[in-house]
Design an enzyme around this catalytic site. Structure first.
Site, PDB file in Angstrom:
ATOM      1  CD  GLU A  19       9.118  14.317 -33.635  1.00  0.00           C
ATOM      2  OE1 GLU A  19      10.288  13.854 -33.506  1.00  0.00           O
ATOM      3  OE2 GLU A  19       8.844  15.459 -33.067  1.00  0.00           O
TER       4      GLU A  19
ATOM      5  CG  HIS B  23       8.985  30.539 -60.857  1.00  0.00           C
ATOM      6  ND1 HIS B  23       8.639  30.806 -62.012  1.00  0.00           N
ATOM      7  CD2 HIS B  23       8.281  31.428 -59.967  1.00  0.00           C
ATOM      8  CE1 HIS B  23       7.887  32.020 -62.176  1.00  0.00           C
ATOM      9  NE2 HIS B  23       7.833  32.490 -60.632  1.00  0.00           N
TER      10      HIS B  23
ATOM     11  CE  LYS C 263      15.552  13.097 -29.426  1.00  0.00           C
ATOM     12  NZ  LYS C 263      14.594  13.497 -28.108  1.00  0.00           N
TER      13      LYS C 263
END
Length: 421
Positions: A276, A297, A411
């Site tokens: 960000e 793994h 937003k």
């Protein structure tokens, strides 16, 4: 103390990038001197610790569960610190009292089920939003208020809020929702952005609830800041070296791989901070969180034999000699006699070292950061190191590390779609 080393074929632009960090270091010193960047004054701040500890004691009184409402930087910093005390550590997290819950992602099924199953009479809620206008957090608060009232619980006895002080020209939904119930609200420093707020009450209140030494956290942060304020040369400032490496190496992906369960949330905190802060104007690098040894793994095959598009940071702690010691006879029975007499920590330490060396031998740029002891001071130093590294990297890229225009655009659109649905 944080120990940093770099294993790579020298990037041709590294020395030039490191020299350029001098301007960023000078700017940081000026911001500290004139108090124009509040983050840089938090390590030395002490007058707010007593109120934080007082509210932490209140949250622990006759409490089975503490629920933190907030998203992004309002949650990840607190999670990172709380994990040092066992929160979200496999097996251990469910055993600690009171139980901690960070509801940082808004999901109707999860949140509805949580409100139905939590023992509301013995549950305390902490609502965190710097602006006081985060839609997800406001919906959480409203839903909790309704649930508390339905259970005949007084919200005053169950809530604490954290938000910036009232501004005459700006609404604050968090404060307005909680004000009728006379809920105590701690002031969030408006000069500290959410993803940089871990050293403020946003991060320190959860840490204090867990019984951590919050003064030591800030002291550790001060240790990371000291080389900057002492006008050390860039090559003697670990954060400057890390920033120069990240930019000069020219890789589009940066992997943060920590070898400790208690640093799992740290890697996720780093991902938000880096992404960000730097992802602007077509610039930045994509951060990936990984945890060792488990991700050996699932990811190491790609890291070593896949595209050479990654810079690696391997973060280890002093685990050698720690944990259960393996009986030699049982090691023989398992056909692994080399494990006999060794501790679990010995294997983890060997795996962290082996991963870094294997990556380096295969031509992958690797930085290792080692903490002899993972405690409050060490974690505070680590957090401040990466906040400084991010700010310095932003200077090298020519972007503002403190804004997030793309997030704000999303937003606005989300609220528009909600209103029209």
């Amino acid at each position: 103390m944080l120990k940093q080393s770099i294993e790579l074929a020298k990037a041709p632009n590294f020395d030039a990038a490191l020299a350029r960090t001098a301007d960023a270091l000078g700017a940081l010193r000026r911001h500290h001197a004139d108090r124009s960047l509040s983050l840089l004054r938090l390590p030395e701040k002490r007058d707010d610790l007593s109120p934080i500890l007082g509210y932490a004691r209140l949250l622990n009184e006759n409490t089975t569960d503490v629920v933190f409402l907030g998203t992004g930087g309002s949650s990840l910093g607190g999670q990172t610190l709380a994990q040092l005390a066992g929160h979200a550590v496999p097996a251990l997290g469910s055993l600690r009292k009171p139980r901690l819950h960070f509801i940082d992602n808004l999901d109707p099924g999860t949140f509805g089920a949580a409100l139905e199953q939590l023992p509301l009479a013995s549950t305390r809620f902490v609502a965190i939003s710097k602006s006081g206008g985060t839609a997800e957090t406001l919906m959480q608060i409203a839903a909790v208020l309704a649930a508390l009232q339905a259970a005949k619980c007084n919200p005053h006895d169950h809530f604490i809020g954290i938000s910036e002080p009232v501004k005459p020209d700006k609404a604050n939904g968090l404060r307005d929702l909680l004000k009728p119930h006379d809920v105590p609200i701690l002031d969030h420093d408006p000069g500290v952005g959410g993803r940089f707020s871990v050293l403020s009450n946003v991060g320190l209140l959860p840490a204090a609830v867990c019984g951590l030494d919050i003064g030591a956290i800030r002291a550790g942060a001060g240790a990371a800041l000291a080389p900057v304020l002492d006008s050390k040369k860039p090559q003697d400032v670990p954060a400057a070296v890390g920033a120069a490496l990240s930019i000069a190496i020219g890789k589009p992906i940066t992997v943060m791989m920590a070898y400790a369960d208690r640093l799992d949330r740290f890697t996720k905190w780093f991902v938000q901070l880096w992404a960000e802060s730097l992802g602007k104007d077509g610039k930045g690098t994509t951060p990936i969180a990984a945890l060792g040894p488990v991700d050996q793994h699932s990811q190491l095959q790609l890291y070593i034999a896949g595209p050479r598009d990654k810079l690696f940071t391997i973060l280890t702690v002093g685990s050698a000699g720690r944990g259960p010691r393996i009986d030699a006879a049982l090691a023989e029975r398992a056909h692994e006699p080399g494990l006999g007499g060794k501790t679990v920590g010995d294997l983890v330490a060997a795996q962290g070292r082996a991963t870094a060396e294997t990556l380096a031998k295969n031509g992958c740029p690797v930085r290792t950061i080692h903490l002899d002891k993972l405690d409050e001071a060490a974690l505070g130093e680590l957090l401040m190191h990466f906040m400084l590294e991010t700010i310095i990297a932003a200077h090298l890229l020519g972007v503002d590390p403190f804004d997030q225009p793309a997030v704000e655009e999303g937003k606005v659109l989300a609220k528009k779609y909600l209103a029209s649905s």
